[in-house]
Design a protein around this motif. Structure first.
Motif, PDB file in Angstrom:
ATOM      1  N   GLY A 148       0.805  -1.218   0.000  1.00  0.00           N
ATOM      2  CA  GLY A 148       0.000   0.000   0.000  1.00  0.00           C
ATOM      3  C   GLY A 148       0.840   1.270   0.000  1.00  0.00           C
ATOM      4  N   THR A 149       1.883   1.290  -0.806  1.00  0.00           N
ATOM      5  CA  THR A 149       2.780   2.441  -0.820  1.00  0.00           C
ATOM      6  C   THR A 149       3.228   2.775  -2.231  1.00  0.00           C
ATOM      7  N   PHE A 150       3.463   4.049  -2.473  1.00  0.00           N
ATOM      8  CA  PHE A 150       4.027   4.471  -3.741  1.00  0.00           C
ATOM      9  C   PHE A 150       5.555   4.513  -3.655  1.00  0.00           C
ATOM     10  N   ASP A 151       6.083   4.233  -2.475  1.00  0.00           N
ATOM     11  CA  ASP A 151       7.524   4.067  -2.269  1.00  0.00           C
ATOM     12  C   ASP A 151       7.769   2.551  -2.271  1.00  0.00           C
ATOM     13  N   TYR A 152       7.601   1.965  -3.434  1.00  0.00           N
ATOM     14  CA  TYR A 152       7.409   0.521  -3.565  1.00  0.00           C
ATOM     15  C   TYR A 152       8.625  -0.281  -4.000  1.00  0.00           C
ATOM     16  N   LEU A 153       9.738   0.342  -4.277  1.00  0.00           N
ATOM     17  CA  LEU A 153      10.878  -0.424  -4.779  1.00  0.00           C
ATOM     18  C   LEU A 153      11.371  -1.456  -3.763  1.00  0.00           C
ATOM     19  N   GLY A 154      11.517  -1.052  -2.512  1.00  0.00           N
ATOM     20  CA  GLY A 154      11.960  -1.984  -1.473  1.00  0.00           C
ATOM     21  C   GLY A 154      11.016  -3.168  -1.321  1.00  0.00           C
ATOM     22  N   PRO A 155       9.719  -2.920  -1.140  1.00  0.00           N
ATOM     23  CA  PRO A 155       8.788  -4.052  -1.040  1.00  0.00           C
ATOM     24  C   PRO A 155       8.779  -4.943  -2.286  1.00  0.00           C
ATOM     25  N   SER A 156       8.892  -4.344  -3.463  1.00  0.00           N
ATOM     26  CA  SER A 156       8.890  -5.132  -4.701  1.00  0.00           C
ATOM     27  C   SER A 156      10.132  -6.025  -4.770  1.00  0.00           C
ATOM     28  N   LYS A 157      11.281  -5.486  -4.393  1.00  0.00           N
ATOM     29  CA  LYS A 157      12.513  -6.280  -4.378  1.00  0.00           C
ATOM     30  C   LYS A 157      12.412  -7.420  -3.356  1.00  0.00           C
ATOM     31  N   ARG A 158      11.851  -7.143  -2.206  1.00  0.00           N
ATOM     32  CA  ARG A 158      11.686  -8.157  -1.163  1.00  0.00           C
ATOM     33  C   ARG A 158      10.814  -9.306  -1.678  1.00  0.00           C
ATOM     34  N   LEU A 159       9.725  -8.978  -2.347  1.00  0.00           N
ATOM     35  CA  LEU A 159       8.830 -10.003  -2.898  1.00  0.00           C
ATOM     36  C   LEU A 159       9.529 -10.833  -3.982  1.00  0.00           C
ATOM     37  N   ALA A 160      10.294 -10.158  -4.840  1.00  0.00           N
ATOM     38  CA  ALA A 160      11.016 -10.869  -5.897  1.00  0.00           C
ATOM     39  C   ALA A 160      12.049 -11.817  -5.295  1.00  0.00           C
ATOM     40  N   ARG A 161      12.787 -11.351  -4.285  1.00  0.00           N
ATOM     41  CA  ARG A 161      13.794 -12.199  -3.638  1.00  0.00           C
ATOM     42  C   ARG A 161      13.135 -13.417  -2.987  1.00  0.00           C
ATOM     43  N   ALA A 162      12.011 -13.206  -2.330  1.00  0.00           N
ATOM     44  CA  ALA A 162      11.305 -14.332  -1.703  1.00  0.00           C
ATOM     45  C   ALA A 162      10.880 -15.348  -2.757  1.00  0.00           C
ATOM     46  N   TYR A 163      10.390 -14.859  -3.895  1.00  0.00           N
ATOM     47  CA  TYR A 163      10.008 -15.768  -4.974  1.00  0.00           C
ATOM     48  C   TYR A 163      11.230 -16.538  -5.477  1.00  0.00           C
ATOM     49  N   LEU A 164      12.335 -15.832  -5.709  1.00  0.00           N
ATOM     50  CA  LEU A 164      13.548 -16.485  -6.204  1.00  0.00           C
ATOM     51  C   LEU A 164      14.050 -17.538  -5.215  1.00  0.00           C
ATOM     52  N   GLU A 165      13.955 -17.257  -3.932  1.00  0.00           N
ATOM     53  CA  GLU A 165      14.337 -18.250  -2.921  1.00  0.00           C
ATOM     54  C   GLU A 165      13.433 -19.475  -2.999  1.00  0.00           C
ATOM     55  N   SER A 166      12.148 -19.240  -3.270  1.00  0.00           N
ATOM     56  CA  SER A 166      11.194 -20.354  -3.321  1.00  0.00           C
ATOM     57  C   SER A 166      11.424 -21.275  -4.510  1.00  0.00           C
ATOM     58  N   ILE A 167      12.069 -20.763  -5.566  1.00  0.00           N
ATOM     59  CA  ILE A 167      12.336 -21.598  -6.747  1.00  0.00           C
ATOM     60  C   ILE A 167      13.814 -21.978  -6.865  1.00  0.00           C
ATOM     61  N   GLY A 168      14.597 -21.646  -5.853  1.00  0.00           N
ATOM     62  CA  GLY A 168      16.008 -22.023  -5.858  1.00  0.00           C
ATOM     63  C   GLY A 168      16.867 -21.245  -6.827  1.00  0.00           C
ATOM     64  N   LYS A 169      16.502 -19.992  -7.094  1.00  0.00           N
ATOM     65  CA  LYS A 169      17.260 -19.149  -8.032  1.00  0.00           C
ATOM     66  C   LYS A 169      17.850 -17.925  -7.313  1.00  0.00           C
ATOM     67  N   THR A 170      18.360 -18.124  -6.119  1.00  0.00           N
ATOM     68  CA  THR A 170      18.901 -16.977  -5.371  1.00  0.00           C
ATOM     69  C   THR A 170      20.102 -16.348  -6.076  1.00  0.00           C
ATOM     70  N   ASP A 171      20.756 -17.095  -6.957  1.00  0.00           N
ATOM     71  CA  ASP A 171      21.881 -16.526  -7.703  1.00  0.00           C
ATOM     72  C   ASP A 171      21.424 -15.432  -8.678  1.00  0.00           C
ATOM     73  N   TRP A 172      20.148 -15.345  -8.959  1.00  0.00           N
ATOM     74  CA  TRP A 172      19.610 -14.290  -9.817  1.00  0.00           C
ATOM     75  C   TRP A 172      19.162 -13.063  -9.017  1.00  0.00           C
ATOM     76  N   ALA A 173      19.105 -13.169  -7.717  1.00  0.00           N
ATOM     77  CA  ALA A 173      18.470 -12.139  -6.893  1.00  0.00           C
ATOM     78  C   ALA A 173      19.104 -10.758  -7.049  1.00  0.00           C
ATOM     79  N   ASP A 174      20.408 -10.658  -7.038  1.00  0.00           N
ATOM     80  CA  ASP A 174      21.045  -9.336  -7.139  1.00  0.00           C
ATOM     81  C   ASP A 174      20.712  -8.661  -8.473  1.00  0.00           C
ATOM     82  N   GLU A 175      20.753  -9.431  -9.541  1.00  0.00           N
ATOM     83  CA  GLU A 175      20.435  -8.871 -10.857  1.00  0.00           C
ATOM     84  C   GLU A 175      18.978  -8.427 -10.938  1.00  0.00           C
TER      85      GLU A 175
END
Length: 180
Positions: A69-96
């Motif tokens: 619920g924020t327009f300052d959304y980059l941090g939350p969006s990155k957090r969600l993407a990292r969690a997804y990448l962890e769930s599929i075993g692709k943490t090596d893609w997280a920084d990119e």
């Protein structure tokens, strides 16, 4: 066209579970993600893991607007993407992918790691946000074809609404996602 539909299904599979969270803005956001995904693939190529990385970044890049619920959304969006990448075993893609999300509204080119997909993803989002006024070399005909296939569906008016709401509470920082 069939190939584009098959490609878009990669992004759709990541966006569709968020329907209840995104609510009335869902169709507009999904189509925005589809357009950014296709423009990103056209700019970066479809080699190797490019499509999957672009699909993940496209699905998650603005998602924090609705999940947090924020327009300052980059941090939350990155957090969600990292969690997804962890769930599929692709943490090596997280920084990119986090860099793709963090810099998708950067006003100038991103050149820290040219092998990463940050710059083509940034360009793809700018193509969509500017309705193709900035095209980064993509043919106008292609941009119009994708825009016609996946219409705006209220996405840009939703951004205007969110910007206006943010301006009420943060008049000196209405667009915190923009980077110099």
């Amino acid at each position: 066209m069939k190939a584009d539909n098959e490609q878009v299904s990669m992004a759709d599979a990541l966006i569709d579970p968020w329907l209840s969270v995104i609510g009335r803005d869902f169709e507009g956001y999904r189509n925005h993600c589809r357009r950014v995904f296709l423009f990103g693939c056209a700019l970066a190529g479809k080699d190797g893991d490019n499509q999957q990385k672009i699909a993940i970044a496209a699905a998650y890049h603005d998602l924090g607007i609705w999940t947090d619920g924020t327009f300052d959304y980059l941090g939350p969006s990155k957090r969600l993407a990292r969690a997804y990448l962890e769930s599929i075993g692709k943490t090596d893609w997280a920084d990119e992918i986090e860099a793709m999300i963090e810099n998708h509204h950067k006003l100038g080119p991103w050149s820290c790691n040219p092998a990463w997909l940050v710059e083509p993803f940034r360009q793809a989002d700018w193509i969509d946000v500017t309705f193709g006024a900035r095209n980064f070399g993509l043919p106008r005909r292609y941009i119009l074809e994708i825009q016609g296939r996946y219409p705006n569906a209220g996405y840009h008016p939703a951004l205007a609404r969110l910007t206006f709401e943010r301006m009420k509470t943060h008049p000196k920082d209405p667009l915190p996602m923009f980077k110099w």
